[in-house]
Design a protein around this motif. Structure first.
Motif, PDB file in Angstrom:
ATOM      1  N   SER A  79      49.384  40.537  33.094  1.00  0.00           N
ATOM      2  CA  SER A  79      50.379  41.578  33.321  1.00  0.00           C
ATOM      3  C   SER A  79      51.514  41.019  34.152  1.00  0.00           C
ATOM      4  O   SER A  79      51.317  40.158  35.012  1.00  0.00           O
ATOM      5  CB  SER A  79      49.755  42.780  34.046  1.00  0.00           C
ATOM      6  OG  SER A  79      50.746  43.734  34.395  1.00  0.00           O
ATOM      7  N   THR A  80      52.728  41.526  33.907  1.00  0.00           N
ATOM      8  CA  THR A  80      53.844  41.239  34.794  1.00  0.00           C
ATOM      9  C   THR A  80      53.681  42.074  36.065  1.00  0.00           C
ATOM     10  O   THR A  80      52.831  42.959  36.149  1.00  0.00           O
ATOM     11  CB  THR A  80      55.179  41.561  34.109  1.00  0.00           C
ATOM     12  OG1 THR A  80      55.148  42.917  33.629  1.00  0.00           O
ATOM     13  CG2 THR A  80      55.429  40.638  32.935  1.00  0.00           C
ATOM     14  N   MET A  81      54.518  41.783  37.062  1.00  0.00           N
ATOM     15  CA  MET A  81      54.379  42.425  38.364  1.00  0.00           C
ATOM     16  C   MET A  81      55.189  43.723  38.463  1.00  0.00           C
ATOM     17  O   MET A  81      56.249  43.831  37.866  1.00  0.00           O
ATOM     18  CB  MET A  81      54.838  41.467  39.458  1.00  0.00           C
ATOM     19  CG  MET A  81      54.016  40.205  39.532  1.00  0.00           C
ATOM     20  SD  MET A  81      52.321  40.575  40.034  1.00  0.00           S
ATOM     21  CE  MET A  81      51.649  38.907  40.077  1.00  0.00           C
ATOM     22  N   PRO A  82      54.710  44.664  39.274  1.00  0.00           N
ATOM     23  CA  PRO A  82      53.390  44.734  39.919  1.00  0.00           C
ATOM     24  C   PRO A  82      52.311  45.008  38.877  1.00  0.00           C
ATOM     25  O   PRO A  82      52.528  45.743  37.926  1.00  0.00           O
ATOM     26  CB  PRO A  82      53.531  45.871  40.911  1.00  0.00           C
ATOM     27  CG  PRO A  82      54.599  46.741  40.334  1.00  0.00           C
ATOM     28  CD  PRO A  82      55.550  45.827  39.619  1.00  0.00           C
ATOM     29  N   ALA A  83      51.153  44.393  39.077  1.00  0.00           N
ATOM     30  CA  ALA A  83      50.102  44.435  38.066  1.00  0.00           C
ATOM     31  C   ALA A  83      48.953  45.342  38.482  1.00  0.00           C
ATOM     32  O   ALA A  83      48.566  45.371  39.643  1.00  0.00           O
ATOM     33  CB  ALA A  83      49.566  43.020  37.818  1.00  0.00           C
ATOM     34  N   VAL A  84      48.429  46.080  37.516  1.00  0.00           N
ATOM     35  CA  VAL A  84      47.200  46.862  37.681  1.00  0.00           C
ATOM     36  C   VAL A  84      46.280  46.451  36.545  1.00  0.00           C
ATOM     37  O   VAL A  84      46.479  46.835  35.386  1.00  0.00           O
ATOM     38  CB  VAL A  84      47.478  48.382  37.655  1.00  0.00           C
ATOM     39  CG1 VAL A  84      46.165  49.152  37.773  1.00  0.00           C
ATOM     40  CG2 VAL A  84      48.424  48.781  38.774  1.00  0.00           C
ATOM     41  N   LEU A  85      45.286  45.639  36.864  1.00  0.00           N
ATOM     42  CA  LEU A  85      44.442  45.015  35.858  1.00  0.00           C
ATOM     43  C   LEU A  85      43.062  45.668  35.841  1.00  0.00           C
ATOM     44  O   LEU A  85      42.392  45.734  36.883  1.00  0.00           O
ATOM     45  CB  LEU A  85      44.304  43.525  36.162  1.00  0.00           C
ATOM     46  CG  LEU A  85      45.629  42.749  36.188  1.00  0.00           C
ATOM     47  CD1 LEU A  85      45.477  41.437  36.931  1.00  0.00           C
ATOM     48  CD2 LEU A  85      46.119  42.506  34.763  1.00  0.00           C
ATOM     49  N   PRO A  86      42.614  46.174  34.711  1.00  0.00           N
ATOM     50  CA  PRO A  86      41.306  46.846  34.648  1.00  0.00           C
ATOM     51  C   PRO A  86      40.154  45.857  34.732  1.00  0.00           C
ATOM     52  O   PRO A  86      40.170  44.806  34.095  1.00  0.00           O
ATOM     53  CB  PRO A  86      41.344  47.549  33.282  1.00  0.00           C
ATOM     54  CG  PRO A  86      42.277  46.715  32.460  1.00  0.00           C
ATOM     55  CD  PRO A  86      43.307  46.176  33.405  1.00  0.00           C
ATOM     56  N   VAL A  87      39.169  46.204  35.548  1.00  0.00           N
ATOM     57  CA  VAL A  87      37.934  45.417  35.667  1.00  0.00           C
ATOM     58  C   VAL A  87      36.767  46.392  35.624  1.00  0.00           C
ATOM     59  O   VAL A  87      36.958  47.605  35.789  1.00  0.00           O
ATOM     60  CB  VAL A  87      37.901  44.602  36.982  1.00  0.00           C
ATOM     61  CG1 VAL A  87      38.999  43.552  36.998  1.00  0.00           C
ATOM     62  CG2 VAL A  87      38.022  45.522  38.196  1.00  0.00           C
ATOM     63  N   PRO A  88      35.551  45.913  35.407  1.00  0.00           N
ATOM     64  CA  PRO A  88      34.401  46.824  35.383  1.00  0.00           C
ATOM     65  C   PRO A  88      34.289  47.631  36.679  1.00  0.00           C
ATOM     66  O   PRO A  88      34.239  47.076  37.769  1.00  0.00           O
ATOM     67  CB  PRO A  88      33.208  45.870  35.225  1.00  0.00           C
ATOM     68  CG  PRO A  88      33.773  44.670  34.532  1.00  0.00           C
ATOM     69  CD  PRO A  88      35.157  44.524  35.072  1.00  0.00           C
ATOM     70  N   GLY A  89      34.323  48.939  36.540  1.00  0.00           N
ATOM     71  CA  GLY A  89      34.161  49.812  37.694  1.00  0.00           C
ATOM     72  C   GLY A  89      35.395  50.027  38.531  1.00  0.00           C
ATOM     73  O   GLY A  89      35.306  50.578  39.640  1.00  0.00           O
ATOM     74  N   GLY A  90      36.566  49.635  38.034  1.00  0.00           N
ATOM     75  CA  GLY A  90      37.772  49.853  38.831  1.00  0.00           C
ATOM     76  C   GLY A  90      38.950  49.068  38.304  1.00  0.00           C
ATOM     77  O   GLY A  90      39.107  48.855  37.093  1.00  0.00           O
ATOM     78  N   ARG A  91      39.777  48.587  39.218  1.00  0.00           N
ATOM     79  CA  ARG A  91      40.983  47.852  38.843  1.00  0.00           C
ATOM     80  C   ARG A  91      41.337  46.866  39.953  1.00  0.00           C
ATOM     81  O   ARG A  91      40.877  47.005  41.090  1.00  0.00           O
ATOM     82  CB  ARG A  91      42.149  48.824  38.607  1.00  0.00           C
ATOM     83  CG  ARG A  91      42.552  49.610  39.843  1.00  0.00           C
ATOM     84  CD  ARG A  91      43.594  50.675  39.513  1.00  0.00           C
ATOM     85  NE  ARG A  91      44.054  51.372  40.723  1.00  0.00           N
ATOM     86  CZ  ARG A  91      43.448  52.406  41.265  1.00  0.00           C
ATOM     87  NH1 ARG A  91      42.339  52.889  40.709  1.00  0.00           N
ATOM     88  NH2 ARG A  91      43.941  52.992  42.352  1.00  0.00           N
ATOM     89  N   VAL A  92      42.166  45.894  39.617  1.00  0.00           N
ATOM     90  CA  VAL A  92      42.708  44.956  40.588  1.00  0.00           C
ATOM     91  C   VAL A  92      44.219  45.149  40.630  1.00  0.00           C
ATOM     92  O   VAL A  92      44.886  45.094  39.581  1.00  0.00           O
ATOM     93  CB  VAL A  92      42.362  43.502  40.232  1.00  0.00           C
ATOM     94  CG1 VAL A  92      43.092  42.537  41.169  1.00  0.00           C
ATOM     95  CG2 VAL A  92      40.863  43.272  40.324  1.00  0.00           C
TER      96      VAL A  92
END
Length: 216
Positions: A79-92
């Motif tokens: 993702s470009t910035m600002p990034a919200v990246l999905p991960v198991p059980g939440g996001r980064v």
């Protein structure tokens, strides 16, 4: 509601990863790359290593700064910035400033957010090791960084007020302000460089605040 809108907008910037393997951090990337890790426990009890790789000089094709998400060493999303990246059980959530990273945190669906841990070979990791092994020196360096920013901001404001007060509409209201401080060019440049170095040091600890932008 504003945070939800920002997250939805950021989600549209996420693209699927291409399965490439995460490359090891090299010493010559100290100024151009940030790498963070965090083990994540999944619902079935397995642990997945989450890694975020940021190249501060941008992509070769367009210069855009991106955050690459790796799960167990495989590129899962970008993702470009600002990034919200999905991960198991939440996001980064990842965000940058003019001097480095300002945020790199795991935000679970339930529970408190956690900052990812910098790779020990990265500039952020070396700064974290200094903090662990020499806490007194680390605190002193942090205090000097803040002092450089405050001094740079204060002196810049004093010197900027004088020409601003000479603008006719402003002068009619406030009168002419004479700065008590008039520094030579070389000293202004030195203070500017010092403030920039202070912000870089704070970025290595993800200690961003409005002071970093204002002081520079």
């Amino acid at each position: 509601m504003l945070d939800q809108w920002r997250r939805r907008r950021a989600a549209h910037r996420v693209t699927t990863g291409d399965g490439r393997r995460l490359k090891a951090f090299r010493w010559w990337q100290l100024l151009s790359r940030s790498l963070f890790h965090l083990p994540l426990r999944q619902a079935d009890g397995r642990t997945t290593l989450c890694s975020v790789d940021v190249r501060h000089w941008g992509r070769k094709e367009d210069g855009e700064v991106t955050a690459d998400l790796y799960l167990d060493g495989v590129r899962h999303a970008r993702s470009t910035m600002p990034a919200v990246l999905p991960v198991p059980g939440g996001r980064v959530e990842v965000a940058t400033s003019s001097f480095g990273l300002r945020r790199c945190h795991h935000v679970p669906d339930d529970g408190a957010e956690r900052q990812l841990v910098p790779d020990p070979r990265s500039a952020e990791g070396r700064r974290a090791r200094l903090d662990r092994e020499h806490p007194a020196l680390s605190r002193w360096i942090g205090a000097v960084s803040v002092a450089l920013l405050v001094v740079g901001l204060g002196l810049n404001l004093l010197q900027a007020l004088e020409p601003l007060s000479q603008i006719p509409p402003v002068n009619d209201v406030t009168g002419t302000f004479t700065s008590p401080v008039l520094l030579p060019l070389w000293l202004n440049v030195t203070l500017g460089v010092g403030a920039a170095l202070g912000s870089v040091e704070r970025a290595l600890r993800l200690r961003y605040s409005w002071l970093d932008d204002a002081g520079n």
